[in-house]
Design a protein around this motif. Structure first.
Motif, PDB file in Angstrom:
ATOM      1  N   ARG A   1       0.843  -1.214   0.000  1.00  0.00           N
ATOM      2  CA  ARG A   1       0.000   0.000   0.000  1.00  0.00           C
ATOM      3  C   ARG A   1       0.871   1.253   0.000  1.00  0.00           C
ATOM      4  O   ARG A   1       0.571   2.241  -0.686  1.00  0.00           O
ATOM      5  CB  ARG A   1      -0.920  -0.008   1.226  1.00  0.00           C
ATOM      6  CG  ARG A   1      -2.017  -1.063   1.169  1.00  0.00           C
ATOM      7  CD  ARG A   1      -3.080  -0.775   2.202  1.00  0.00           C
ATOM      8  NE  ARG A   1      -3.960  -1.923   2.378  1.00  0.00           N
ATOM      9  CZ  ARG A   1      -3.857  -2.797   3.368  1.00  0.00           C
ATOM     10  NH1 ARG A   1      -2.922  -2.649   4.278  1.00  0.00           N
ATOM     11  NH2 ARG A   1      -4.697  -3.812   3.465  1.00  0.00           N
ATOM     12  N   ARG A   2       1.942   1.240   0.820  1.00  0.00           N
ATOM     13  CA  ARG A   2       2.828   2.402   0.842  1.00  0.00           C
ATOM     14  C   ARG A   2       3.499   2.600  -0.500  1.00  0.00           C
ATOM     15  O   ARG A   2       3.667   3.739  -0.970  1.00  0.00           O
ATOM     16  CB  ARG A   2       3.890   2.214   1.934  1.00  0.00           C
ATOM     17  CG  ARG A   2       3.339   2.328   3.350  1.00  0.00           C
ATOM     18  CD  ARG A   2       4.401   2.039   4.381  1.00  0.00           C
ATOM     19  NE  ARG A   2       3.861   2.113   5.724  1.00  0.00           N
ATOM     20  CZ  ARG A   2       4.530   1.786   6.815  1.00  0.00           C
ATOM     21  NH1 ARG A   2       5.766   1.341   6.714  1.00  0.00           N
ATOM     22  NH2 ARG A   2       3.969   1.889   8.007  1.00  0.00           N
ATOM     23  N   SER A   3       3.902   1.519  -1.148  1.00  0.00           N
ATOM     24  CA  SER A   3       4.522   1.639  -2.463  1.00  0.00           C
ATOM     25  C   SER A   3       3.544   2.214  -3.473  1.00  0.00           C
ATOM     26  O   SER A   3       3.906   3.075  -4.287  1.00  0.00           O
ATOM     27  CB  SER A   3       5.013   0.266  -2.940  1.00  0.00           C
ATOM     28  OG  SER A   3       5.966  -0.263  -2.057  1.00  0.00           O
ATOM     29  N   ALA A   4       2.294   1.760  -3.408  1.00  0.00           N
ATOM     30  CA  ALA A   4       1.284   2.287  -4.327  1.00  0.00           C
ATOM     31  C   ALA A   4       1.037   3.771  -4.063  1.00  0.00           C
ATOM     32  O   ALA A   4       0.917   4.569  -5.003  1.00  0.00           O
ATOM     33  CB  ALA A   4      -0.015   1.491  -4.172  1.00  0.00           C
ATOM     34  N   SER A   5       0.982   4.146  -2.772  1.00  0.00           N
ATOM     35  CA  SER A   5       0.779   5.562  -2.434  1.00  0.00           C
ATOM     36  C   SER A   5       1.945   6.405  -2.905  1.00  0.00           C
ATOM     37  O   SER A   5       1.767   7.518  -3.413  1.00  0.00           O
ATOM     38  CB  SER A   5       0.597   5.715  -0.916  1.00  0.00           C
ATOM     39  OG  SER A   5      -0.518   4.979  -0.470  1.00  0.00           O
ATOM     40  N   SER A   6       3.165   5.863  -2.736  1.00  0.00           N
ATOM     41  CA  SER A   6       4.345   6.597  -3.179  1.00  0.00           C
ATOM     42  C   SER A   6       4.335   6.779  -4.689  1.00  0.00           C
ATOM     43  O   SER A   6       4.629   7.867  -5.202  1.00  0.00           O
ATOM     44  CB  SER A   6       5.605   5.860  -2.734  1.00  0.00           C
ATOM     45  OG  SER A   6       6.766   6.521  -3.193  1.00  0.00           O
ATOM     46  N   LEU A   7       3.995   5.730  -5.408  1.00  0.00           N
ATOM     47  CA  LEU A   7       3.932   5.831  -6.867  1.00  0.00           C
ATOM     48  C   LEU A   7       2.870   6.824  -7.317  1.00  0.00           C
ATOM     49  O   LEU A   7       3.082   7.599  -8.258  1.00  0.00           O
ATOM     50  CB  LEU A   7       3.660   4.453  -7.468  1.00  0.00           C
ATOM     51  CG  LEU A   7       4.801   3.442  -7.395  1.00  0.00           C
ATOM     52  CD1 LEU A   7       4.340   2.069  -7.891  1.00  0.00           C
ATOM     53  CD2 LEU A   7       5.993   3.923  -8.227  1.00  0.00           C
ATOM     54  N   LEU A   8       1.728   6.808  -6.622  1.00  0.00           N
ATOM     55  CA  LEU A   8       0.668   7.753  -6.966  1.00  0.00           C
ATOM     56  C   LEU A   8       1.112   9.188  -6.718  1.00  0.00           C
ATOM     57  O   LEU A   8       0.853  10.084  -7.538  1.00  0.00           O
ATOM     58  CB  LEU A   8      -0.583   7.430  -6.146  1.00  0.00           C
ATOM     59  CG  LEU A   8      -1.797   8.341  -6.378  1.00  0.00           C
ATOM     60  CD1 LEU A   8      -2.243   8.264  -7.846  1.00  0.00           C
ATOM     61  CD2 LEU A   8      -2.951   7.959  -5.448  1.00  0.00           C
ATOM     62  N   ALA A   9       1.799   9.409  -5.588  1.00  0.00           N
ATOM     63  CA  ALA A   9       2.278  10.760  -5.280  1.00  0.00           C
ATOM     64  C   ALA A   9       3.280  11.232  -6.322  1.00  0.00           C
ATOM     65  O   ALA A   9       3.240  12.389  -6.773  1.00  0.00           O
ATOM     66  CB  ALA A   9       2.909  10.773  -3.885  1.00  0.00           C
ATOM     67  N   TRP A  10       4.208  10.330  -6.711  1.00  0.00           N
ATOM     68  CA  TRP A  10       5.167  10.697  -7.742  1.00  0.00           C
ATOM     69  C   TRP A  10       4.476  10.973  -9.079  1.00  0.00           C
ATOM     70  O   TRP A  10       4.867  11.907  -9.807  1.00  0.00           O
ATOM     71  CB  TRP A  10       6.184   9.568  -7.920  1.00  0.00           C
ATOM     72  CG  TRP A  10       7.331   9.644  -6.959  1.00  0.00           C
ATOM     73  CD1 TRP A  10       7.575   8.839  -5.888  1.00  0.00           C
ATOM     74  CD2 TRP A  10       8.404  10.592  -6.988  1.00  0.00           C
ATOM     75  NE1 TRP A  10       8.722   9.219  -5.245  1.00  0.00           N
ATOM     76  CE2 TRP A  10       9.254  10.292  -5.902  1.00  0.00           C
ATOM     77  CE3 TRP A  10       8.728  11.664  -7.818  1.00  0.00           C
ATOM     78  CZ2 TRP A  10      10.396  11.029  -5.626  1.00  0.00           C
ATOM     79  CZ3 TRP A  10       9.875  12.403  -7.545  1.00  0.00           C
ATOM     80  CH2 TRP A  10      10.688  12.079  -6.468  1.00  0.00           C
TER      81      TRP A  10
END
Length: 362
Positions: A21-30
């Motif tokens: 989930r954190r990786s997905a959130s990070s990718l979305l933010a980027w």
């Protein structure tokens, strides 16, 4: 009797789920950041660089599609030195460059006693720079403080206030931790009173009310009164930073020094205070950054610092409508100085960390 066995596999699955989930959130933010940059950067680059005008005599000579940096270029001497006489601006240039060179030395390649060199340069700055700017001695023409201004005023006020507030704040921190009730009460009262006042109120008290208490015929420059107010205000904040460093050491360091035969003051000088200062380097530099930005408040008492000089230049009829360029330039200069201070803080912290690692390995 059954024994409860924790489901280790389930725990690992939960950790992997949180990580995904954190990786997905990070990718979305980027992704959002890249899309926003793709939309805004072309227009910003086009306005600030591609269509910008760098040489012009007035607003009419600038391309309306881009930034008119000619305004900044033409006014740069005034932004740097205020109303200082042009033939004497070398003195203001030395006073302006001195702290910046000191910070550059602190960031540069390491050498023996670098910290002592930087500390000595800053300690000698207030009297030498003050004499250089004011003149009246050593054959230098006298330049009243009313003609000082611009970035020179901002750097001078910030540096002098910090250098003067440093020993005062350290003394207040020691007084607040003193075993003598009267001294502790005085230190605590001073700190709480000055920290409870807004800086604007401090400047008004210093510039408007203090002269009323002086003997008739006594007149002090506004710059001197403002410097006294800012110094005392800053010393109260530094005192709390130092107190935090002293408290982080506990009583063991002082007791050990006393057992070895140190007097109270020698223990503070050689054992307690150096360790406390190393522990609060980020807090000290944070106070310096806040002080540098707070120097803009001197404009309310009639002193022309960097921001007020730019604000006055924006009102020039020949350059009307260029407030954006002026304030963008101010923001970039303040950001660059604060970024430089943050790099100095990071450098000092790394040096302290390496010293501790060498001490452990030894």
């Amino acid at each position: 009797m059954k024994t409860h066995v924790p489901d280790v596999g389930r725990g690992h699955r939960l950790v992997r789920g949180l990580g995904s989930r954190r990786s997905a959130s990070s990718l979305l933010a980027w992704a959002v950041a890249l899309v926003a940059a793709g939309i805004t950067l072309p227009d910003i680059v086009g306005w600030a660089l591609v269509d910008a005008t760098w040489v012009a005599e007035d607003r009419a000579g600038c391309d309306p599609a881009g930034a008119c940096w000619a305004f900044v270029v033409n006014r740069l001497p005034q932004f740097a030195f205020g109303f200082y006489p042009p033939e004497e601006r070398w003195r203001a240039a030395v006073a302006l460059a001195w702290p910046l060179v000191s910070l550059a030395i602190a960031l540069g390649p390491g050498f023996r006693r670098r910290a002592a060199v930087v500390a000595a340069a800053l300690a000698f700055y207030p009297p030498v720079a003050g004499l250089l700017l004011l003149g009246g001695l050593l054959g230098l023409p006298r330049v009243p403080t009313s003609q000082w201004g611009g970035m020179t005023m901002t750097v001078f006020v910030g540096t002098v206030a910090f250098v003067a507030a440093f020993p005062i704040g350290l003394g207040l921190a020691l007084a607040r931790r003193s075993s003598l009730p009267a001294l502790r009460l005085l230190g605590t009262g001073f700190i709480e009173i000055w920290r409870g006042l807004p800086l604007i109120a401090v400047l008004f008290i210093a510039v408007v009310m203090v002269p009323l208490a002086l003997p008739p015929g006594t007149e002090l420059p506004r710059l001197v009164l403002a410097l006294v107010g800012i110094t005392l205000y800053t010393s109260s904040y530094l005192a709390e930073v130092f107190r935090g460093g002293l408290q982080s050491l506990g009583a063991g360091q002082g007791e050990a020094a006393s057992a070895l035969g140190f007097t109270y003051w020698s223990a503070q000088r050689y054992v307690v205070v150096p360790q406390a200062l190393m522990a609060v380097v980020p807090g000290i530099l944070n106070t310096v950054v806040a002080l540098f930005k707070d120097t803009t408040y001197v404009l309310v008492v009639g002193l022309f610092d960097f921001l007020s000089i730019v604000s006055a230049a924006v009102a020039d009829p020949r350059w009307l409508g260029l407030a954006t360029e002026g304030y963008v330039f101010v923001g970039l200069v303040y950001w660059a100085f604060c970024f430089l201070l943050s790099r100095v803080s990071a450098r000092i912290e790394r040096d302290i960390g390496r010293g501790r690692e060498r001490g452990r390995s030894a």
